[in-house]
Design a protein around this motif. Structure first.
Motif, PDB file in Angstrom:
ATOM      1  N   THR A  50       0.840  -1.181   0.000  1.00  0.00           N
ATOM      2  CA  THR A  50       0.000   0.000   0.000  1.00  0.00           C
ATOM      3  C   THR A  50       0.884   1.244   0.000  1.00  0.00           C
ATOM      4  OG1 THR A  50      -1.765   1.193   1.160  1.00  0.00           O
ATOM      5  CG2 THR A  50      -0.171   0.034   2.539  1.00  0.00           C
ATOM      6  N   THR A  51       0.356   2.340  -0.504  1.00  0.00           N
ATOM      7  CA  THR A  51       1.062   3.617  -0.426  1.00  0.00           C
ATOM      8  C   THR A  51       0.498   4.476   0.702  1.00  0.00           C
ATOM      9  OG1 THR A  51      -0.414   4.606  -2.065  1.00  0.00           O
ATOM     10  CG2 THR A  51       1.673   3.663  -2.869  1.00  0.00           C
ATOM     11  N   SER A  52      -0.481   3.946   1.419  1.00  0.00           N
ATOM     12  CA  SER A  52      -1.116   4.679   2.518  1.00  0.00           C
ATOM     13  C   SER A  52      -0.386   4.402   3.832  1.00  0.00           C
ATOM     14  CB  SER A  52      -2.583   4.267   2.640  1.00  0.00           C
ATOM     15  OG  SER A  52      -3.137   4.759   3.831  1.00  0.00           O
ATOM     16  N   ARG A  67      -0.638 -11.755  16.536  1.00  0.00           N
ATOM     17  CA  ARG A  67       0.604 -12.533  16.727  1.00  0.00           C
ATOM     18  C   ARG A  67       1.015 -13.295  15.477  1.00  0.00           C
ATOM     19  NH1 ARG A  67      -1.111 -14.190  22.690  1.00  0.00           N
ATOM     20  NH2 ARG A  67      -0.389 -12.304  23.703  1.00  0.00           N
ATOM     21  N   TYR A  68       0.823 -12.658  14.321  1.00  0.00           N
ATOM     22  CA  TYR A  68       1.301 -13.217  13.065  1.00  0.00           C
ATOM     23  C   TYR A  68       2.771 -12.878  12.898  1.00  0.00           C
ATOM     24  CZ  TYR A  68      -3.473 -14.096  11.313  1.00  0.00           C
ATOM     25  OH  TYR A  68      -4.745 -14.555  11.138  1.00  0.00           O
ATOM     26  N   TYR A  69       3.509 -13.797  12.327  1.00  0.00           N
ATOM     27  CA  TYR A  69       4.900 -13.528  11.975  1.00  0.00           C
ATOM     28  C   TYR A  69       4.912 -12.892  10.599  1.00  0.00           C
ATOM     29  CZ  TYR A  69       6.016 -16.510  15.895  1.00  0.00           C
ATOM     30  OH  TYR A  69       6.095 -17.035  17.157  1.00  0.00           O
ATOM     31  N   PHE A  70       5.535 -11.722  10.470  1.00  0.00           N
ATOM     32  CA  PHE A  70       5.540 -11.020   9.202  1.00  0.00           C
ATOM     33  C   PHE A  70       6.806 -10.169   9.073  1.00  0.00           C
ATOM     34  CE2 PHE A  70       3.741  -8.076  12.202  1.00  0.00           C
ATOM     35  CZ  PHE A  70       4.201  -6.835  11.806  1.00  0.00           C
ATOM     36  N   ASN A  71       7.108  -9.822   7.843  1.00  0.00           N
ATOM     37  CA  ASN A  71       8.167  -8.857   7.544  1.00  0.00           C
ATOM     38  C   ASN A  71       7.513  -7.638   6.924  1.00  0.00           C
ATOM     39  OD1 ASN A  71      10.425 -10.461   8.293  1.00  0.00           O
ATOM     40  ND2 ASN A  71      10.183 -11.615   6.396  1.00  0.00           N
ATOM     41  N   SER A  72       8.041  -6.480   7.231  1.00  0.00           N
ATOM     42  CA  SER A  72       7.534  -5.262   6.601  1.00  0.00           C
ATOM     43  C   SER A  72       8.721  -4.445   6.117  1.00  0.00           C
ATOM     44  CB  SER A  72       6.671  -4.450   7.567  1.00  0.00           C
ATOM     45  OG  SER A  72       7.420  -4.013   8.668  1.00  0.00           O
ATOM     46  N   SER A  73       8.488  -3.717   5.034  1.00  0.00           N
ATOM     47  CA  SER A  73       9.545  -2.880   4.481  1.00  0.00           C
ATOM     48  C   SER A  73       8.919  -1.664   3.797  1.00  0.00           C
ATOM     49  CB  SER A  73      10.392  -3.667   3.475  1.00  0.00           C
ATOM     50  OG  SER A  73       9.594  -4.103   2.396  1.00  0.00           O
ATOM     51  N   ILE A  74       9.757  -0.659   3.592  1.00  0.00           N
ATOM     52  CA  ILE A  74       9.335   0.549   2.884  1.00  0.00           C
ATOM     53  C   ILE A  74      10.242   0.726   1.683  1.00  0.00           C
ATOM     54  CG2 ILE A  74       8.978   3.036   3.028  1.00  0.00           C
ATOM     55  CD1 ILE A  74       8.840   2.714   6.077  1.00  0.00           C
ATOM     56  N   LEU A  83       4.779   8.405  -3.872  1.00  0.00           N
ATOM     57  CA  LEU A  83       4.690   7.996  -2.475  1.00  0.00           C
ATOM     58  C   LEU A  83       5.485   6.717  -2.240  1.00  0.00           C
ATOM     59  CD1 LEU A  83       0.856   8.524  -1.925  1.00  0.00           C
ATOM     60  CD2 LEU A  83       2.708   9.967  -1.076  1.00  0.00           C
ATOM     61  N   PRO A  84       6.000   6.523  -1.035  1.00  0.00           N
ATOM     62  CA  PRO A  84       6.690   5.260  -0.732  1.00  0.00           C
ATOM     63  C   PRO A  84       5.699   4.102  -0.727  1.00  0.00           C
ATOM     64  CG  PRO A  84       6.637   6.685   1.205  1.00  0.00           C
ATOM     65  CD  PRO A  84       6.029   7.449   0.080  1.00  0.00           C
ATOM     66  N   ILE A  85       6.213   2.907  -0.934  1.00  0.00           N
ATOM     67  CA  ILE A  85       5.403   1.693  -0.926  1.00  0.00           C
ATOM     68  C   ILE A  85       5.703   0.934   0.365  1.00  0.00           C
ATOM     69  CG2 ILE A  85       4.969  -0.527  -2.039  1.00  0.00           C
ATOM     70  CD1 ILE A  85       5.803   0.763  -4.671  1.00  0.00           C
TER      71      ILE A  85
END
Length: 90
Positions: A50-52, A67-74, A83-85
């Motif tokens: 998302t860009t939001s 409590r989900y295992y996840f990775n996030s990045s910009i 806009l950043p993603i």
């Protein structure tokens, strides 16, 4: 501190309500990832972008709460007017 009687029925109702809220939150995550996301069956991994910024913050909070295992990045783009993603991998 006063000793108060705890009604087991009230505790069970609260636990039931929390379970229902978690089910609804899981459905929100499932909808986001299946509607606007991508699933790779070979890697058994889902992506959502998302860009939001507010939506990204809410998704991150929701995934942590469940409590989900996840990775996030910009991902910042070279064009200054873009806009950043925000990307989530689950």
């Amino acid at each position: 501190m006063e000793n108060e009687n705890i009604n087991i029925k009230d505790v069970q109702e609260v636990i039931s309500l929390i379970g229902k809220l978690n089910d609804k939150q899981k459905e929100i995550v499932r909808g986001l990832f299946s509607g606007d996301g991508h699933f790779n069956s070979e890697l058994n991994m889902s992506w959502f972008t998302t860009t939001s910024r507010p939506l990204a913050d809410q998704v991150k909070l929701l995934l942590r709460r469940l409590r989900y295992y996840f990775n996030s990045s910009i991902q910042y783009r070279e064009q200054s007017n873009r806009l950043p993603i925000y990307r989530f991998e689950l």
